[in-house]
Design a protein around this motif. Structure first.
Motif, PDB file in Angstrom:
ATOM      1  N   GLY A  66      25.601  63.068  71.386  1.00  0.00           N
ATOM      2  CA  GLY A  66      26.767  62.623  72.121  1.00  0.00           C
ATOM      3  C   GLY A  66      27.689  61.763  71.279  1.00  0.00           C
ATOM      4  N   MET A  67      27.116  60.950  70.414  1.00  0.00           N
ATOM      5  CA  MET A  67      27.924  60.092  69.529  1.00  0.00           C
ATOM      6  C   MET A  67      28.811  60.895  68.593  1.00  0.00           C
ATOM      7  SD  MET A  67      25.517  57.070  68.090  1.00  0.00           S
ATOM      8  CE  MET A  67      26.776  56.758  66.843  1.00  0.00           C
ATOM      9  N   PHE A  68      28.207  61.893  67.937  1.00  0.00           N
ATOM     10  CA  PHE A  68      28.887  62.586  66.843  1.00  0.00           C
ATOM     11  C   PHE A  68      29.386  63.981  67.226  1.00  0.00           C
ATOM     12  CE2 PHE A  68      25.899  59.738  64.469  1.00  0.00           C
ATOM     13  CZ  PHE A  68      26.873  58.925  63.905  1.00  0.00           C
ATOM     14  N   ALA A  69      29.483  64.266  68.527  1.00  0.00           N
ATOM     15  CA  ALA A  69      29.863  65.613  68.958  1.00  0.00           C
ATOM     16  C   ALA A  69      31.205  66.040  68.383  1.00  0.00           C
ATOM     17  CB  ALA A  69      29.897  65.681  70.487  1.00  0.00           C
ATOM     18  N   GLU A  70      32.169  65.129  68.312  1.00  0.00           N
ATOM     19  CA  GLU A  70      33.499  65.467  67.804  1.00  0.00           C
ATOM     20  C   GLU A  70      33.932  64.465  66.723  1.00  0.00           C
ATOM     21  OE1 GLU A  70      36.328  66.928  70.958  1.00  0.00           O
ATOM     22  OE2 GLU A  70      34.842  65.952  72.239  1.00  0.00           O
ATOM     23  N   TYR A  71      32.974  63.998  65.973  1.00  0.00           N
ATOM     24  CA  TYR A  71      33.226  62.975  64.960  1.00  0.00           C
ATOM     25  C   TYR A  71      33.991  63.533  63.772  1.00  0.00           C
ATOM     26  CZ  TYR A  71      31.986  59.717  61.161  1.00  0.00           C
ATOM     27  OH  TYR A  71      32.010  58.859  60.090  1.00  0.00           O
ATOM     28  N   ALA A  72      34.911  62.754  63.270  1.00  0.00           N
ATOM     29  CA  ALA A  72      35.642  63.111  62.051  1.00  0.00           C
ATOM     30  C   ALA A  72      36.004  61.822  61.330  1.00  0.00           C
ATOM     31  CB  ALA A  72      36.904  63.910  62.367  1.00  0.00           C
ATOM     32  N   SER A  73      35.888  61.824  60.005  1.00  0.00           N
ATOM     33  CA  SER A  73      36.226  60.639  59.211  1.00  0.00           C
ATOM     34  C   SER A  73      37.115  61.040  58.049  1.00  0.00           C
ATOM     35  CB  SER A  73      34.945  59.972  58.689  1.00  0.00           C
ATOM     36  OG  SER A  73      34.256  60.840  57.809  1.00  0.00           O
ATOM     37  N   ASP A  74      37.901  60.067  57.577  1.00  0.00           N
ATOM     38  CA  ASP A  74      38.853  60.377  56.514  1.00  0.00           C
ATOM     39  C   ASP A  74      39.249  59.088  55.811  1.00  0.00           C
ATOM     40  OD1 ASP A  74      40.518  61.884  54.916  1.00  0.00           O
ATOM     41  OD2 ASP A  74      42.212  61.770  56.310  1.00  0.00           O
ATOM     42  N   ILE A  75      39.672  59.232  54.560  1.00  0.00           N
ATOM     43  CA  ILE A  75      40.255  58.133  53.795  1.00  0.00           C
ATOM     44  C   ILE A  75      41.739  58.416  53.637  1.00  0.00           C
ATOM     45  CG2 ILE A  75      40.275  56.922  51.578  1.00  0.00           C
ATOM     46  CD1 ILE A  75      37.781  56.382  53.232  1.00  0.00           C
ATOM     47  N   GLN A  76      42.566  57.447  54.011  1.00  0.00           N
ATOM     48  CA  GLN A  76      44.015  57.682  54.046  1.00  0.00           C
ATOM     49  C   GLN A  76      44.595  57.957  52.661  1.00  0.00           C
ATOM     50  OE1 GLN A  76      45.760  58.039  56.801  1.00  0.00           O
ATOM     51  NE2 GLN A  76      43.962  57.632  58.064  1.00  0.00           N
ATOM     52  N   ASP A  77      44.164  57.201  51.647  1.00  0.00           N
ATOM     53  CA  ASP A  77      44.734  57.372  50.311  1.00  0.00           C
ATOM     54  C   ASP A  77      43.829  58.230  49.428  1.00  0.00           C
ATOM     55  OD1 ASP A  77      42.665  55.614  50.003  1.00  0.00           O
ATOM     56  OD2 ASP A  77      43.702  54.285  48.603  1.00  0.00           O
ATOM     57  N   ALA A  78      43.296  59.310  50.005  1.00  0.00           N
ATOM     58  CA  ALA A  78      42.352  60.165  49.274  1.00  0.00           C
ATOM     59  C   ALA A  78      42.991  60.863  48.083  1.00  0.00           C
ATOM     60  CB  ALA A  78      41.744  61.202  50.219  1.00  0.00           C
ATOM     61  N   ASP A  79      44.324  60.839  47.969  1.00  0.00           N
ATOM     62  CA  ASP A  79      44.991  61.470  46.833  1.00  0.00           C
ATOM     63  C   ASP A  79      45.000  60.572  45.601  1.00  0.00           C
ATOM     64  OD1 ASP A  79      45.537  63.655  48.402  1.00  0.00           O
ATOM     65  OD2 ASP A  79      47.507  62.924  49.028  1.00  0.00           O
ATOM     66  N   SER A  80      44.790  59.283  45.783  1.00  0.00           N
ATOM     67  CA  SER A  80      44.770  58.367  44.642  1.00  0.00           C
ATOM     68  C   SER A  80      43.395  58.390  43.978  1.00  0.00           C
ATOM     69  CB  SER A  80      45.105  56.946  45.100  1.00  0.00           C
ATOM     70  OG  SER A  80      44.073  56.440  45.932  1.00  0.00           O
ATOM     71  N   GLY A  81      43.314  57.827  42.786  1.00  0.00           N
ATOM     72  CA  GLY A  81      42.040  57.813  42.068  1.00  0.00           C
ATOM     73  C   GLY A  81      40.974  57.045  42.805  1.00  0.00           C
ATOM     74  N   LYS A  82      41.295  55.815  43.246  1.00  0.00           N
ATOM     75  CA  LYS A  82      40.329  55.002  43.980  1.00  0.00           C
ATOM     76  C   LYS A  82      40.028  55.618  45.337  1.00  0.00           C
ATOM     77  CE  LYS A  82      38.021  51.045  44.275  1.00  0.00           C
ATOM     78  NZ  LYS A  82      38.730  49.779  44.005  1.00  0.00           N
ATOM     79  N   GLY A  83      41.059  56.149  45.993  1.00  0.00           N
ATOM     80  CA  GLY A  83      40.851  56.759  47.295  1.00  0.00           C
ATOM     81  C   GLY A  83      39.970  57.993  47.234  1.00  0.00           C
ATOM     82  N   ALA A  84      40.153  58.812  46.188  1.00  0.00           N
ATOM     83  CA  ALA A  84      39.329  60.011  46.032  1.00  0.00           C
ATOM     84  C   ALA A  84      37.872  59.626  45.798  1.00  0.00           C
ATOM     85  CB  ALA A  84      39.854  60.858  44.882  1.00  0.00           C
ATOM     86  N   TRP A  85      37.673  58.567  45.017  1.00  0.00           N
ATOM     87  CA  TRP A  85      36.295  58.111  44.748  1.00  0.00           C
ATOM     88  C   TRP A  85      35.643  57.591  46.030  1.00  0.00           C
ATOM     89  CZ3 TRP A  85      33.751  53.234  44.661  1.00  0.00           C
ATOM     90  CH2 TRP A  85      32.519  53.227  44.012  1.00  0.00           C
ATOM     91  N   MET A  86      36.386  56.827  46.826  1.00  0.00           N
ATOM     92  CA  MET A  86      35.844  56.328  48.085  1.00  0.00           C
ATOM     93  C   MET A  86      35.622  57.466  49.074  1.00  0.00           C
ATOM     94  SD  MET A  86      35.391  53.140  47.568  1.00  0.00           S
ATOM     95  CE  MET A  86      34.895  52.726  49.221  1.00  0.00           C
ATOM     96  N   ALA A  87      36.484  58.479  49.048  1.00  0.00           N
ATOM     97  CA  ALA A  87      36.310  59.630  49.936  1.00  0.00           C
ATOM     98  C   ALA A  87      34.997  60.348  49.642  1.00  0.00           C
ATOM     99  CB  ALA A  87      37.485  60.588  49.802  1.00  0.00           C
ATOM    100  N   GLU A  88      34.610  60.423  48.370  1.00  0.00           N
ATOM    101  CA  GLU A  88      33.337  61.064  48.012  1.00  0.00           C
ATOM    102  C   GLU A  88      32.155  60.216  48.491  1.00  0.00           C
ATOM    103  OE1 GLU A  88      30.541  63.647  46.858  1.00  0.00           O
ATOM    104  OE2 GLU A  88      32.704  63.991  46.987  1.00  0.00           O
TER     105      GLU A  88
END
Length: 475
Positions: A66-88
């Motif tokens: 029930g918790m994760f039925a429609e769960y989605a997560s994202d990093i806003q600045d995933a295009d930057s170097g630091k953001g891409a690393w945090m996204a991984e």
């Protein structure tokens, strides 16, 4: 796993000396933790109890799904170097979210340990799950946060078992000290004798004691704790999600055993003299009649009776009604929607009750979702701190509160699609700025003119160009 169980059971000599102290949990709490885990794995019936309902598994499974039925997560600045690393790092964390939350629900508390791993783009952190029965808590602060903890991991290699004991302590300044000790044994349930850390390739170069050069403010493990007050001994220890219902679970298991007996005793049988159950034929061989068909009674023949059929009426309805009462009580205690455990057919006509319990269930899920959301924030912040320390990432400032976006989808009481339609209508009637609507949609800050400009630049480039040209003309 034997060494882990033995560590928690305190059945291995030398563990207290290895960690410097025993687990601070009371004997009552340690017994409770063992009982939660044992009940979760229990599947073999006994004469007095039948766990065929597997209620602990069902409760944990339904809440986690029930918790994760429609769960989605994202990093806003995933295009930057630091953001891409945090996204991984976030992607690595999302892979274990279900298992991590299930073990938190089972034993009350679990931890996520960032472990360095090599990826195509460089070094990132992969979370290792530490269960409550895989750790020895050696100290807690006034808020319940762990300040000292011992964990273990075991490796089978070349006909021997190697156990790494790791003790973590954080001081008042936030500096973390880690001590490592490696033991070798021929028995997986024993620590054995100390040996050099370089004996195993994965521990080669690992120091016995080291202090992280920067403060991390914790033991370097991200906790997951059930949002329930301790009703076992009132301590700061977390409790299983089904601890308040343990008595009801035992009653249901007992009820199932009685129902099984009812069916067994109610089978069609034939009452006969006891001597008929053992017959010797002409060749001297003894033939035994099956007692699941024939019931022998001593001196039955002398009473002048012959063979008598015996098949009493089953009391199935009474036992089933009793079970449904227990299941509804569990739903009430835990805060689950009516019909998740009990028979939904029994509550079809009580729409008000269903709506009420649906609300409780939604609030229960929201509480659990907050636990995961806070853990993700803390985990990514820890990854940033450790990543800069080990130079896995650059030292660019990165605020998880601004960059992390988590969506839980449509809830029972809260429908984001409906809310989004209402917000769009407000924008259409010029009652709300579109930048604020987009900030709500994507969980972005909008308090300052700079925040609004960033939203326009990313999601409304044409409008941003018009605004920029207007500013230039005004100048």
């Amino acid at each position: 796993m034997a060494i882990i169980k033995a560590l928690f059971d305190r059945s291995v000599s030398g563990v207290a000396e290895a960690f410097g102290a025993p687990d601070i949990a009371s004997a009552e709490m340690q017994e409770a933790i063992r009982s939660w885990i044992a009940e979760y794995f229990r599947r073999t019936p006994s004469r007095e109890s039948d766990p065929c309902q597997r209620l602990p598994y069902t409760i944990v499974h339904k809440l986690e799904k029930g918790m994760f039925a429609e769960y989605a997560s994202d990093i806003q600045d995933a295009d930057s170097g630091k953001g891409a690393w945090m996204a991984e790092n976030l992607a690595q964390l999302d892979r274990v979210r279900g298992e991590a939350m299930q073990w938190m629900l089972i034993s009350g508390e679990a931890w996520l340990k960032p472990v360095p791993c090599q990826q195509a783009g460089g070094m990132v952190f992969r979370p290792r799950l530490i269960r409550r029965n895989q750790a020895v808590v050696l100290g807690r602060g006034p808020d319940g946060a762990v300040t000292r903890i011992g964990t273990s991991e075991q490796t089978a290699w070349e006909n021997a078992f190697y156990t790494l004991l790791e003790a973590r302590t954080v001081d008042a300044s936030g500096y973390l000290t880690i001590k490592n000790r490696l033991y070798c044994s021929k028995d997986s349930g024993q620590l054995g004798a100390p040996c050099d850390l370089g004996t195993l390739p994965q521990y080669k170069g690992l120091p016995e004691t080291f202090v992280l050069p920067r403060p991390v403010g914790s033991v370097g493990l991200v906790p997951l704790r059930t949002p329930l007050a301790n009703c076992v001994d009132g301590s700061m220890e977390a409790i299983s999600i089904y601890e308040p219902a343990m008595g009801l679970i035992h009653n249901i298991n007992r009820n199932e055993a009685l129902l099984n007996d009812e069916y067994e005793l109610g089978r069609h049988r034939i009452v006969a003299p006891a001597e008929m159950l053992q017959i010797v034929d002409q060749e001297g061989r003894r033939r035994v009649l099956k007692d699941n068909v024939f019931v022998g009674v001593e001196e039955y023949h002398a009473q002048g009776a012959g063979l008598t059929a015996f098949s009493p009426a089953l009391r199935h309805e009474a036992y089933e009604a009793r079970k449904q009462t227990y299941l509804k009580s569990i739903e009430n205690v835990i805060g689950m929607k009516r019909g998740l455990l009990s028979d939904v057919q029994e509550v079809e006509k009580t729409a008000y009750e269903i709506a009420s319990t649906a609300g409780d269930y939604n609030l229960s899920l929201i509480d659990l979702q907050h636990v995961w959301f806070d853990a993700v924030r803390e985990y990514l912040t820890l990854c940033d701190t450790l990543g800069q320390m080990y130079r896995y990432c650059d030292s660019t400032a990165w605020d998880v509160r601004e960059q992390l976006s988590i969506s839980w989808g449509n809830g029972i009481l809260y429908d984001p699609d409906k809310n989004w339609s209402e917000i769009l209508q407000m924008v259409q009637y010029e009652m709300l700025r579109p930048e604020i609507a987009l900030a709500w949609k994507y969980d972005l800050p909008w308090e300052t003119p700079e925040d609004l400009a960033a939203i326009r630049a990313k999601y409304m480039p044409e409008l941003e160009d018009i605004a920029r040209e207007a500013r230039e003309r005004a100048m």
